[in-house]
Design a protein around this motif. Sequence first.
Motif, PDB file in Angstrom:
ATOM      1  N   TRP A 102      70.677  -6.735  -9.968  1.00 40.94           N
ATOM      2  CA  TRP A 102      70.733  -6.012 -11.249  1.00 40.94           C
ATOM      3  C   TRP A 102      71.718  -4.857 -11.177  1.00 40.94           C
ATOM      4  O   TRP A 102      72.483  -4.608 -12.113  1.00 40.94           O
ATOM      5  N   SER A 103      71.721  -4.147 -10.067  1.00 42.74           N
ATOM      6  CA  SER A 103      72.659  -3.019  -9.920  1.00 42.74           C
ATOM      7  C   SER A 103      74.097  -3.513  -9.992  1.00 42.74           C
ATOM      8  O   SER A 103      74.973  -2.823 -10.536  1.00 42.74           O
ATOM      9  N   GLN A 104      74.350  -4.694  -9.454  1.00 45.20           N
ATOM     10  CA  GLN A 104      75.701  -5.259  -9.517  1.00 45.20           C
ATOM     11  C   GLN A 104      76.048  -5.674 -10.940  1.00 45.20           C
ATOM     12  O   GLN A 104      77.172  -5.471 -11.410  1.00 45.20           O
ATOM     13  N   LEU A 105      75.092  -6.250 -11.644  1.00 50.84           N
ATOM     14  CA  LEU A 105      75.324  -6.642 -13.030  1.00 50.84           C
ATOM     15  C   LEU A 105      75.605  -5.410 -13.886  1.00 50.84           C
ATOM     16  O   LEU A 105      76.516  -5.422 -14.724  1.00 50.84           O
ATOM     17  N   ALA A 106      74.847  -4.347 -13.668  1.00 50.88           N
ATOM     18  CA  ALA A 106      75.067  -3.122 -14.431  1.00 50.88           C
ATOM     19  C   ALA A 106      76.442  -2.527 -14.143  1.00 50.88           C
ATOM     20  O   ALA A 106      77.063  -1.910 -15.015  1.00 50.88           O
ATOM     21  N   ARG A 107      76.949  -2.766 -12.911  1.00 51.00           N
ATOM     22  CA  ARG A 107      78.235  -2.200 -12.507  1.00 51.00           C
ATOM     23  C   ARG A 107      79.405  -3.003 -13.055  1.00 51.00           C
ATOM     24  O   ARG A 107      80.408  -2.430 -13.487  1.00 51.00           O
ATOM     25  N   VAL A 108      79.301  -4.324 -13.041  1.00 50.71           N
ATOM     26  CA  VAL A 108      80.471  -5.147 -13.380  1.00 50.71           C
ATOM     27  C   VAL A 108      80.283  -6.031 -14.612  1.00 50.71           C
ATOM     28  O   VAL A 108      81.229  -6.672 -15.055  1.00 50.71           O
ATOM     29  N   GLY A 109      79.075  -6.062 -15.170  1.00 52.75           N
ATOM     30  CA  GLY A 109      78.794  -6.982 -16.259  1.00 52.75           C
ATOM     31  C   GLY A 109      79.718  -6.825 -17.452  1.00 52.75           C
ATOM     32  O   GLY A 109      80.286  -7.800 -17.964  1.00 52.75           O
ATOM     33  N   LYS A 110      79.885  -5.600 -17.908  1.00 49.96           N
ATOM     34  CA  LYS A 110      80.735  -5.379 -19.081  1.00 49.96           C
ATOM     35  C   LYS A 110      82.189  -5.718 -18.792  1.00 49.96           C
ATOM     36  O   LYS A 110      82.908  -6.227 -19.659  1.00 49.96           O
ATOM     37  N   LEU A 111      82.634  -5.452 -17.573  1.00 53.26           N
ATOM     38  CA  LEU A 111      84.009  -5.774 -17.200  1.00 53.26           C
ATOM     39  C   LEU A 111      84.225  -7.282 -17.213  1.00 53.26           C
ATOM     40  O   LEU A 111      85.229  -7.771 -17.743  1.00 53.26           O
ATOM     41  N   MET A 112      83.275  -8.020 -16.655  1.00 49.28           N
ATOM     42  CA  MET A 112      83.422  -9.472 -16.594  1.00 49.28           C
ATOM     43  C   MET A 112      83.274 -10.117 -17.969  1.00 49.28           C
ATOM     44  O   MET A 112      83.777 -11.212 -18.195  1.00 49.28           O
ATOM     45  N   PRO A 170      68.295 -11.384 -12.527  1.00 51.68           N
ATOM     46  CA  PRO A 170      69.610 -10.738 -12.399  1.00 51.68           C
ATOM     47  C   PRO A 170      70.666 -11.582 -11.696  1.00 51.68           C
ATOM     48  O   PRO A 170      71.827 -11.580 -12.113  1.00 51.68           O
ATOM     49  N   SER A 171      70.313 -12.314 -10.663  1.00 48.39           N
ATOM     50  CA  SER A 171      71.310 -13.137  -9.966  1.00 48.39           C
ATOM     51  C   SER A 171      71.840 -14.234 -10.875  1.00 48.39           C
ATOM     52  O   SER A 171      73.028 -14.584 -10.822  1.00 48.39           O
TER      53      SER A 171
END
Length: 209
Positions: free
Chosen positions: A134-144, A179-180
């Motif tokens: 989830w922390s990774q999704l919050a970090r890069v989700g909008k960018l991707m 999240p994964s």
Amino acid sequence: MPAVNERARVERGHTCDALLAVGPTAPTLCEGWAANDLLAHLIIRDGEVSNAIGAVIPAFAGRYESRVAELKSSDYAEVVEKLRQGPPRGSLFAIPAMDAVANSTEFLIHGMDVRRANDLPEPARDEEFQSWAWSQLARVGKLMLRRPPVALALEWSGRPERVVRAGSGNRVVTVIGEPSELLLYAFGRRAAADVRYVGLESAVEEARH
């Protein structure tokens, strides 16, 4: 205390296990790439800067393609074990903090590229895995997802307060999953992600592709 790049090491190992399990010519979710193509990409990315630039700069494409061909003609199991050993000394990724930032999600996604294309189960993971994902999704989700076809809300299944939003407009689709799985969706592997959709049928159809 766990090493800062422990997650990167774990996911690297899972990816190597999957690569060995399926063999060099097995399919992956990366269009046009068999397992040995993906393996070559990861080896070059790990620490061959002079070859890696050929993947993005056309003038150096020949160097990259030549190195890929060399790796694909090498002993597959030996190349996998080379990848398992981690970034070579002198690589930027040999710095633990850089390995953690750049390789944790990279190896998670590429491991899933191999497993999902070959009906392999996900490996057992620790109880903190989904929180980390989830922390990774919050970090890069909008960018991707910077240009989604419709407005998206990526929601952690069972945790409706945890949402990453992307895009804008009145046609909103909520994508719900672990999240994964949401990470896999955000990285463009939408058909392979184990998620469900809530929204207008026409908008959901667009969000699936």
